[in-house]
Design an enzyme around this catalytic site. Structure first.
Site, short mmCIF file in Angstrom:
data_model
loop_
_atom_site.label_atom_id
_atom_site.label_comp_id
_atom_site.label_asym_id
_atom_site.label_seq_id
_atom_site.Cartn_x
_atom_site.Cartn_y
_atom_site.Cartn_z
CD GLU A 53 -3.18 -0.53 0.12
OE1 GLU A 53 -3.07 0.53 -0.52
OE2 GLU A 53 -4.14 -1.31 -0.03
CG ASP A 71 -6.51 5.28 -1.23
OD1 ASP A 71 -7.67 5.42 -0.83
OD2 ASP A 71 -6.21 4.62 -2.24
#
Length: 147
Positions: A53, A71
């Protein structure tokens, strides 16, 4: 005076860059914050997730044009559903936290939000986990770490 200006830019670049954890350092931190085995998710899976991520970077961001959301942080927590960045349309703010707080070097708030997400949706809420960690041997992510 010139040295002070250079030193100021150096501190500014460190503040913008954030903290990039070393793998075993992050493993120890996540364990200390209670993620090892939380909702059945192993520490190795959390490390795999954060590697893919954010590359263990607390300041990582990724804009998603289709949802007009971003994000944030080491877990790449989304502003549409989980945090408030003050600019995402129709945001839910499920973790009741500022997205900026998810990018702090102290990752306690990011971990608390990740716990909330995994409690509600499971680890499959993270696309990177489904793509890179699910059905893979993730033991190497904690290998050699003194926990």
């Amino acid at each position: 005076m010139k040295a002070l200006v250079i030193l100021g830019f150096l501190f500014l670049s460190v503040a913008v860059q954030g903290k990039v954890f070393e793998r075993c350092e992050l493993a120890r931190t996540l364990k200390k914050l209670g993620l090892d085995g939380y909702k059945g998710v192993s520490l190795a899976n959390w490390l795999c997730l954060t590697k893919w991520e954010s590359s263990y970077n607390t300041k990582a961001t990724n804009y998603n044009p289709s949802s007009e959301s971003t994000d944030y942080g080491i877990f790449q927590i989304n502003s549409k559903w989980w945090c408030n960045d003050g600019k995402t349309p129709n945001a839910v703010d499920g973790c009741h936290v500022s997205c900026r707080e998810l990018m702090e070097n102290d990752i306690a708030k990011a971990v608390a939000c990740a716990k909330h997400i995994v409690s509600e949706q499971g680890i499959t809420a993270w696309v990177a986990w489904k793509s890179h960690c699910r059905d893979h041997d993730v033991s190497s992510y904690v290998e050699g770490c003194t926990l």
